[in-house]
Design a protein around this motif. Structure first.
Motif, short mmCIF file in Angstrom:
data_model
loop_
_atom_site.label_atom_id
_atom_site.label_comp_id
_atom_site.label_asym_id
_atom_site.label_seq_id
_atom_site.Cartn_x
_atom_site.Cartn_y
_atom_site.Cartn_z
N GLU A 98 22.29 -1.55 24.94
CA GLU A 98 23.48 -2.21 24.99
C GLU A 98 25.11 -1.25 25.35
OE1 GLU A 98 24.15 -6.31 23.31
OE2 GLU A 98 23.57 -4.83 21.46
N ASP A 99 24.88 0.14 24.74
CA ASP A 99 26.07 0.51 24.55
C ASP A 99 26.02 1.67 25.96
OD1 ASP A 99 24.17 2.08 23.78
OD2 ASP A 99 24.93 3.16 21.95
N ASP A 100 24.93 1.11 26.28
CA ASP A 100 25.20 2.25 27.52
C ASP A 100 25.67 1.00 29.19
OD1 ASP A 100 24.10 4.79 27.40
OD2 ASP A 100 22.03 3.90 27.86
N GLU A 102 28.65 -0.32 28.97
CA GLU A 102 29.99 0.46 29.20
C GLU A 102 29.64 1.41 30.06
OE1 GLU A 102 33.99 1.56 26.79
OE2 GLU A 102 32.22 0.36 25.69
N ASN A 103 29.07 2.75 29.21
CA ASN A 103 28.54 3.93 30.17
C ASN A 103 29.03 3.94 31.48
OD1 ASN A 103 28.82 4.76 27.06
ND2 ASN A 103 27.30 5.03 27.66
N GLN A 105 29.39 1.43 33.42
CA GLN A 105 30.97 1.33 34.00
C GLN A 105 31.85 1.88 34.33
OE1 GLN A 105 32.95 -2.16 31.67
NE2 GLN A 105 34.18 -2.92 32.77
N ASP A 106 32.18 3.26 33.16
CA ASP A 106 32.70 3.96 33.04
C ASP A 106 32.37 5.10 34.31
OD1 ASP A 106 33.91 3.10 30.99
OD2 ASP A 106 33.17 4.03 29.73
N LYS A 109 33.35 3.01 37.87
CA LYS A 109 35.27 3.40 38.13
C LYS A 109 34.97 4.44 38.49
CE LYS A 109 36.32 -0.37 35.03
NZ LYS A 109 37.38 -0.91 33.30
N ASP A 119 32.18 -10.65 32.97
CA ASP A 119 32.37 -10.13 31.30
C ASP A 119 31.35 -11.55 30.76
OD1 ASP A 119 30.93 -8.80 29.21
OD2 ASP A 119 33.12 -8.10 28.17
N SER A 122 31.02 -11.19 27.18
CA SER A 122 31.92 -11.25 25.71
C SER A 122 32.58 -13.07 25.86
CB SER A 122 33.20 -11.05 26.33
OG SER A 122 33.53 -9.49 26.45
N LEU A 136 27.19 -7.37 32.57
CA LEU A 136 28.53 -7.45 33.14
C LEU A 136 28.05 -7.72 34.67
CD1 LEU A 136 31.39 -6.32 32.16
CD2 LEU A 136 30.67 -3.84 32.68
#
Length: 364
Positions: A98-100, A102-103, A105-106, A109, A119, A122, A136
């Motif tokens: 899961e925490d990947d 956001e990685n 997405q970064d 971007k 999202d 959320s 996402l």
């Protein structure tokens, strides 16, 4: 030109689609290749798969009809169907944790222009009684740094949607689409679907926590012993006492094996699945073996096994090498021939015993 005539716009969209299909497919392949390269070189993100597709033209028309047509025509807003299909080119990145998300997405971007973000994680987590697949969604276009590159020039006008999910979320999305009725249904059925969705969410969380705990155990194994406790040779003394205190005389695990094996074979890359299976093989032969025991086996025999390695690899016509796993097998056999009788093949055992006899070293 845009209009309010659905039949005219359907025809215009079909023409656009047919005229540009090869270009759309080229853009899809190019974007997939680029994103795979970006994520691979970013390091530390475990990716299961990256895939893309060009949406079927009739599916695009159905989507427009369901989601946008009524509102646009009610407001007398003229339209082109293609302008409202953000996922005409659609990519999917499936990661492990899961925490990947956001990685990933970064990274995206940094290299693409972000048009929109949806999202769904959320959205689902902010409600108490909703269910559905999480993930996402980003609507992207090529970033400024690549817009002038000749290999992307043909694709400047194409945006695309990318969905980022974990393996668990991706699995749930497949099942979610198979559930035919999810809204106007009896509460008892809705509760069962919610329970199933919660189990998938729990699996995602536990998968991440297991990874984190595994990393913690490996780090603990690296830190809880001094280097002096892992010296080669036959001396037990103070070093052995230090190891027993720090280890609590605990049973051998894959993490303990890895710590000791990495000390004796510093340049070798021990793959996790092989470490796990090999450790279990050792435990099957000596069920109560501790980490200290394993270290003592290695300390007492590694020098002699290295002598045998030199002899074995120098034999005329021999191209075989003794890899670290094979050397550990010889060390364990030499340390306790009865307990570890089966850890070597008969051929390897006979050759090793012959060498020991010739070198006057049948016992340590």
């Amino acid at each position: 030109m845009a209009s309010l005539d659905f039949d005219v716009e359907k025809h215009a969209f079909r023409e656009f689609y047919s005229d540009n299909l090869a270009l759309l497919e080229g853009a899809n392949n190019s974007f997939c290749t680029l994103i795979e390269a970006l994520l691979t070189h970013s390091g530390g993100i475990a990716i299961s798969k990256i895939e893309g597709r060009v949406k079927d033209k009739e599916e695009c028309i159905r989507k427009f009809n369901l989601k946008y047509r009524k509102a646009l025509e009610s407001a007398s807003t003229e339209y082109n169907i293609k302008d409202h299909i953000s996922d005409l080119i659609g990519l999917r990145v499936v990661c492990l944790y899961e925490d990947d998300i956001e990685n990933i997405q970064d990274v995206l971007k940094e290299h693409f222009e972000v048009i929109d973000v949806t999202d769904k994680i959320s959205q689902i987590e902010s409600t108490e009684d909703s269910f559905g697949y999480k993930g996402l969604h980003l609507d992207l276009k090529l970033g400024e740094s690549r817009r002038n590159m000749p290999e992307y020039k043909a694709f400047l006008d194409f945006g695309f949607e990318i969905q980022i999910r974990t393996i668990i979320q991706d699995s749930w999305s497949v099942l979610d689409h198979k559930i035919k009725y999810k809204k106007s249904i009896p509460n008892k059925l809705k509760r069962r679907i919610n329970t199933l969705a919660a189990l998938f969410e729990l699996a995602d969380r536990e998968f991440r926590e297991i990874r984190t705990s595994t990393e913690d155990e490996i780090q603990k194994a690296k830190e809880d012993d001094s280097e002096s406790s892992l010296t080669e040779g036959n001396e037990a003394g103070q070093a052995s006492t230090s190891l027993r205190k720090s280890n609590g005389n605990g049973l051998l695990t894959a993490f303990g094996f890895l710590k000791i094996a990495n000390h004796f074979f510093r340049k070798y890359d021990f793959e996790p699945h092989k470490v796990d299976g090999f450790t279990q093989e050792i435990i099957s032969m000596e069920s109560n073996i501790t980490r200290t025991d394993f270290n003592e086996h290695m300390k007492a025999t590694i020098s002699k096994v290295k002598e045998y390695q030199t002899y074995f690899e120098s034999l005329e016509g021999s191209s075989e090498k003794l890899n670290p796993y094979t050397m550990i097998r010889h060390c364990l056999y030499l340390s306790d021939k009865e307990a570890y009788s089966a850890i070597l093949t008969n051929v390897s055992k006979e050759a090793f015993e012959q060498w020991l006899e010739n070198n006057g070293s049948q016992a340590i």
